[in-house]
Design an enzyme around this catalytic site. Structure first.
Site, mmCIF file in Angstrom:
data_model
loop_
_atom_site.group_PDB
_atom_site.id
_atom_site.type_symbol
_atom_site.label_atom_id
_atom_site.label_comp_id
_atom_site.label_asym_id
_atom_site.label_seq_id
_atom_site.Cartn_x
_atom_site.Cartn_y
_atom_site.Cartn_z
ATOM 1 N N SER A 45 5.097 -13.011 1.715
ATOM 2 C CA SER A 45 4.066 -12.608 0.763
ATOM 3 C C SER A 45 4.332 -13.174 -0.625
ATOM 4 O O SER A 45 3.430 -13.225 -1.464
ATOM 5 C CB SER A 45 3.967 -11.078 0.684
ATOM 6 O OG SER A 45 5.118 -10.530 0.058
ATOM 7 N N PRO A 52 8.892 -5.290 0.741
ATOM 8 C CA PRO A 52 10.350 -5.436 0.505
ATOM 9 C C PRO A 52 10.714 -6.272 -0.721
ATOM 10 O O PRO A 52 11.894 -6.498 -0.980
ATOM 11 C CB PRO A 52 10.821 -6.130 1.778
ATOM 12 C CG PRO A 52 9.678 -7.003 2.153
ATOM 13 C CD PRO A 52 8.427 -6.219 1.795
ATOM 14 N N GLY A 53 9.694 -6.789 -1.451
ATOM 15 C CA GLY A 53 10.011 -7.445 -2.717
ATOM 16 C C GLY A 53 9.571 -8.887 -2.853
ATOM 17 O O GLY A 53 10.069 -9.598 -3.733
ATOM 18 N N GLY A 54 8.618 -9.340 -2.042
ATOM 19 C CA GLY A 54 8.155 -10.720 -2.147
ATOM 20 C C GLY A 54 7.541 -11.041 -3.501
ATOM 21 O O GLY A 54 7.817 -12.086 -4.099
ATOM 22 N N ASP A 109 7.628 1.816 -4.914
ATOM 23 C CA ASP A 109 7.359 1.867 -3.473
ATOM 24 C C ASP A 109 8.345 2.832 -2.823
ATOM 25 O O ASP A 109 9.527 2.862 -3.193
ATOM 26 C CB ASP A 109 7.505 0.478 -2.845
ATOM 27 C CG ASP A 109 6.748 0.352 -1.527
ATOM 28 O OD1 ASP A 109 7.001 1.163 -0.616
ATOM 29 O OD2 ASP A 109 5.898 -0.546 -1.414
ATOM 30 N N ASP A 167 4.736 7.642 -6.265
ATOM 31 C CA ASP A 167 3.366 7.302 -5.888
ATOM 32 C C ASP A 167 2.785 6.270 -6.860
ATOM 33 O O ASP A 167 2.712 6.515 -8.072
ATOM 34 C CB ASP A 167 2.506 8.569 -5.892
ATOM 35 C CG ASP A 167 1.059 8.291 -5.523
ATOM 36 O OD1 ASP A 167 0.784 7.228 -4.923
ATOM 37 O OD2 ASP A 167 0.195 9.134 -5.833
ATOM 38 N N ASP A 197 -0.012 -5.251 -4.479
ATOM 39 C CA ASP A 197 -0.407 -5.694 -3.145
ATOM 40 C C ASP A 197 -0.408 -4.494 -2.193
ATOM 41 O O ASP A 197 -0.025 -4.614 -1.026
ATOM 42 C CB ASP A 197 0.544 -6.792 -2.651
ATOM 43 C CG ASP A 197 0.022 -7.498 -1.410
ATOM 44 O OD1 ASP A 197 -1.207 -7.518 -1.203
ATOM 45 O OD2 ASP A 197 0.845 -8.033 -0.636
ATOM 46 N N LYS A 249 -8.069 -5.708 -0.260
ATOM 47 C CA LYS A 249 -8.149 -5.858 1.187
ATOM 48 C C LYS A 249 -9.600 -5.627 1.613
ATOM 49 O O LYS A 249 -10.135 -4.531 1.444
ATOM 50 C CB LYS A 249 -7.235 -4.856 1.881
ATOM 51 C CG LYS A 249 -5.831 -4.754 1.282
ATOM 52 C CD LYS A 249 -5.025 -6.028 1.438
ATOM 53 C CE LYS A 249 -3.614 -5.848 0.875
ATOM 54 N NZ LYS A 249 -2.789 -7.055 0.988
#
Length: 377
Positions: free
Chosen positions: A211, A245-247, A263, A283, A299, A328
């Site tokens: 990502s 995860p940090g892209g 997150d 949150d 994202d 999305k």
């Protein structure tokens, strides 16, 4: 020179002859992700109608392109004044269609193409060689790798290709198949800098997920070089909503920004080792930074109608100066959903009497989503 494009009649350009009449545009040609032709066509048709252009859509499903064909050709400069290619969301690449070349011979494609290009009455700053982004289109890629330098050399010798003149239009040579070529024109400010709108980005080995390429492409596509230089400086503060995860976080940290990642999921340990990461398991819809930040990126997998107002609120309230975020999209009525999100953002900005910039694009690394850039003017 390989036999299959040795010209039977060498092209000659006589500089003493009067220049041809500047070309007329036959239509507006747009390349998109295969399968998104209906969305690109709907948007293209609506924009053409708003510009009071008479014509109709020519669309082939899963072709990777669509065309608004003008009923009557229009001078190129006039069409550019009336129609802004850069505002099209589903267009990866676009140009004004200037000529078609049919029945290209197998052994000499150079001569008919040079004749058609010279007939446009233009000189060019660059040539973009393109095919549909389909399996059929990829079959032309090998030929183009061999043919491109031959055509560029012929154009240079004819005085038609001027790489030192960036103000000149770019020439698009689009091959739907081995027998046809579409010739088009665009300015650098109107369309993608990359052939077919596909950036050649390598996956960084240190990045936690693919990502990361989405944000890399968004930065290159949605921000001007001046905006990139001013806003992506070491030491600036950023927030990443939905970071795991940090892209996206990696893209910011790699530029020296200090990132607060929001997150409940884990972040790659390598990011924490940089000393530029703060990870909060809270949150993303309710958390607020203690002080304003330069960037907020997002994202999160959520309904567009929830994301758009949240992004507008961050910018309008001054929590961040600028934002890049994904929307999305649903499987159907994607164009309608984008317009709905535009309206939600505009409503919040108007309420605060805030002038703003909003750029939206369906990028190459996007799938069922579009990427947006929002900032105050």
């Amino acid at each position: 020179m390989p036999r299959f494009y040795t010209p039977t009649t060498p092209f000659r350009f006589d500089p003493m002859q009067p220049a041809p009449t500047p070309c007329l545009s036959l239509g507006i040609f747009v390349q998109c992700r295969p399968g998104f032709e209906p969305d690109a066509s709907l948007e293209l048709h609506a924009a053409a109608r708003a510009a009071r252009l008479d014509g109709g859509i020519v669309e082939v499903m899963n072709s990777g392109f669509t065309l608004f064909q003008l009923d009557t050709p229009v001078p190129r400069d006039e069409l550019r004044r009336r129609f802004d290619l850069s505002r099209l969301v589903f267009s990866r690449q676009g140009f004004q269609l200037a000529a078609r070349v049919e029945d290209l011979p197998d052994k000499d494609r150079l001569s008919p193409l040079m004749k058609a290009i010279a007939g446009l009455g233009e000189r060019f700053s660059a040539v973009l060689f393109e095919t549909p982004d389909t399996n059929e289109g990829k079959q032309q890629s090998g030929f183009l790798r061999r043919f491109a330098p031959v055509l560029e050399d012929a154009l240079s010798k004819a005085g038609l290709l001027r790489g030192d003149s960036p103000h000149l239009p770019r020439l698009h040579v689009f091959l739907p198949d081995s027998k046809r070529a579409l010739l088009g024109l665009s300015l650098g400010s109107e369309a993608s800098a990359w052939p077919m709108g596909i950036p050649r980005l390598r996956m960084p080995g240190e990045a936690p997920s693919r990502s990361t390429l989405k944000l890399a492409e968004a930065i290159l596509s949605l921000l001007t070089p001046e905006e990139q230089k001013a806003s992506l400086r070491p030491g600036l503060l950023a927030v990443d909503l939905g970071a795991s995860p940090g892209g996206w976080t990696w893209q910011l940290i790699s530029r020296g920004l200090r990132v607060t990642a929001i997150d409940n999921g884990p972040m790659a340990p390598s990011l924490a080792a940089t000393g530029l990461l703060e990870h909060l398991r809270v949150d993303g819809f309710s958390w607020k930074p203690r002080k304003p930040v330069e960037w907020m990126v997002c994202d999160m997998v959520e309904q567009p109608s929830r994301i758009a107002p949240l992004m507008a609120e961050w910018v309008a309230s001054g929590r961040c100066r600028r934002s890049i975020f994904n929307l999305k999209l649903p499987m159907k009525r994607r164009h309608d959903e984008i317009e709905r999100c535009r309206a939600l953002i505009d409503q919040r900005m108007r309420a605060g009497n805030i002038k703003y910039i909003l750029r939206i694009k369906h990028l190459y690394h996007d799938r069922e989503e579009v990427t947006c850039y929002l900032t105050r003017r």
